[in-house]
Design an enzyme around this catalytic site. Structure first.
Site, PDB file in Angstrom:
ATOM      1  N   GLN A  65       0.835  -1.197   0.000  1.00  0.00           N
ATOM      2  CA  GLN A  65       0.000   0.000   0.000  1.00  0.00           C
ATOM      3  C   GLN A  65       0.876   1.256   0.000  1.00  0.00           C
ATOM      4  O   GLN A  65       0.612   2.208  -0.742  1.00  0.00           O
ATOM      5  CB  GLN A  65      -0.923  -0.032   1.209  1.00  0.00           C
ATOM      6  CG  GLN A  65      -1.986   1.017   1.175  1.00  0.00           C
ATOM      7  CD  GLN A  65      -2.948   0.883   2.331  1.00  0.00           C
ATOM      8  OE1 GLN A  65      -2.663   0.215   3.318  1.00  0.00           O
ATOM      9  NE2 GLN A  65      -4.080   1.527   2.222  1.00  0.00           N
ATOM     10  N   VAL A  68       2.267   1.692  -3.497  1.00  0.00           N
ATOM     11  CA  VAL A  68       1.275   2.192  -4.450  1.00  0.00           C
ATOM     12  C   VAL A  68       0.915   3.647  -4.145  1.00  0.00           C
ATOM     13  O   VAL A  68       0.794   4.460  -5.061  1.00  0.00           O
ATOM     14  CB  VAL A  68       0.020   1.292  -4.456  1.00  0.00           C
ATOM     15  CG1 VAL A  68      -1.102   1.906  -5.285  1.00  0.00           C
ATOM     16  CG2 VAL A  68       0.373  -0.102  -4.983  1.00  0.00           C
ATOM     17  N   GLU A  69       0.766   3.980  -2.882  1.00  0.00           N
ATOM     18  CA  GLU A  69       0.381   5.338  -2.496  1.00  0.00           C
ATOM     19  C   GLU A  69       1.462   6.366  -2.829  1.00  0.00           C
ATOM     20  O   GLU A  69       1.156   7.461  -3.279  1.00  0.00           O
ATOM     21  CB  GLU A  69       0.066   5.417  -0.998  1.00  0.00           C
ATOM     22  CG  GLU A  69      -1.214   4.736  -0.584  1.00  0.00           C
ATOM     23  CD  GLU A  69      -2.477   5.477  -1.000  1.00  0.00           C
ATOM     24  OE1 GLU A  69      -2.404   6.643  -1.435  1.00  0.00           O
ATOM     25  OE2 GLU A  69      -3.557   4.876  -0.891  1.00  0.00           O
ATOM     26  N   SER A  70       2.738   6.006  -2.580  1.00  0.00           N
ATOM     27  CA  SER A  70       3.774   7.035  -2.639  1.00  0.00           C
ATOM     28  C   SER A  70       5.146   6.570  -3.127  1.00  0.00           C
ATOM     29  O   SER A  70       6.075   7.380  -3.122  1.00  0.00           O
ATOM     30  CB  SER A  70       3.962   7.618  -1.242  1.00  0.00           C
ATOM     31  OG  SER A  70       4.508   6.604  -0.392  1.00  0.00           O
ATOM     32  N   TYR A 166      -6.227   0.256  -8.076  1.00  0.00           N
ATOM     33  CA  TYR A 166      -5.533   0.399  -6.792  1.00  0.00           C
ATOM     34  C   TYR A 166      -5.476  -0.939  -6.061  1.00  0.00           C
ATOM     35  O   TYR A 166      -4.406  -1.372  -5.617  1.00  0.00           O
ATOM     36  CB  TYR A 166      -6.253   1.455  -5.951  1.00  0.00           C
ATOM     37  CG  TYR A 166      -5.686   1.668  -4.578  1.00  0.00           C
ATOM     38  CD1 TYR A 166      -4.569   2.475  -4.385  1.00  0.00           C
ATOM     39  CD2 TYR A 166      -6.275   1.090  -3.453  1.00  0.00           C
ATOM     40  CE1 TYR A 166      -4.043   2.688  -3.117  1.00  0.00           C
ATOM     41  CE2 TYR A 166      -5.767   1.301  -2.185  1.00  0.00           C
ATOM     42  CZ  TYR A 166      -4.651   2.090  -2.020  1.00  0.00           C
ATOM     43  OH  TYR A 166      -4.134   2.300  -0.761  1.00  0.00           O
TER      44      TYR A 166
END
Length: 181
Positions: A65, A68-70, A166
């Site tokens: 996560q 994927v987020e940052s 996502y």
């Protein structure tokens, strides 16, 4: 018996090189490449501790996560105003942000605060969407991405391309990270 060498046309060779390069480029967009998949080693204990404490997502899923987020960049700010490695909106951080590293400050830009805060927030999301049909982790990831009200209104994972992508990307990276954490 004589062997004849077939001379390949430069145009044919160039065309084949172009096709192979295009295929390799497409694959790198679909499949996580091992060389860029390493979790920052100093964060592995934080992912493990958050997974153990909150028990919903595994350490590999939390790391995925963050990827994927940052891309593990704690200085990222989204167009919507979400900040840090785990991309917290200010309102969400105000309610769920914790001082994960015990330095007296809960900071969404500090990965050691953001990682357990994300796991804590996801535990809250699980309570909001856990009654819906479907995979519990996928529902929580959808709620993290699209918001819990969107998941509740859809009666499950909303039909948003961004949210479905996502969830798929987090799952792909989690599989890649499974042996790292």
């Amino acid at each position: 018996m004589s062997r004849q060498r077939t001379r390949q046309s430069p145009v044919l060779v160039a065309g084949l090189v172009t096709v192979v390069a295009a295929l390799l480029g497409a694959c790198s967009q679909v499949l996580p490449m091992r060389s860029s998949s390493l979790i920052p080693t100093d964060l592995i204990p934080a992912f493990r501790a958050a997974a153990t404490t909150y028990g919903l997502l595994s350490a590999a899923q939390l790391a995925a996560q963050a990827r994927v987020e940052s891309r593990f960049d704690s200085s990222v700010v989204s167009h919507a105003g979400a900040v840090g490695m785990m991309q917290f909106l200010p309102k969400t951080w105000a309610e769920f942000g914790i001082d994960g590293d015990g330095d007296g400050v809960a900071d969404p830009l500090d990965p050691l605060d953001a990682i357990p805060s994300a796991a804590r927030y996801e535990q809250h999301l699980a309570a909001l969407v856990g009654h819906l049909p479907g995979d519990r982790v996928a529902l929580v990831l959808a709620a993290y991405n699209a918001g819990p009200s969107a998941v509740q209104a859809a009666g499950g994972i909303p039909d948003f391309a961004e949210t479905r992508t996502y969830i798929a990307r987090v799952n792909e990276w989690a599989a890649t990270f499974a042996t790292e954490v």
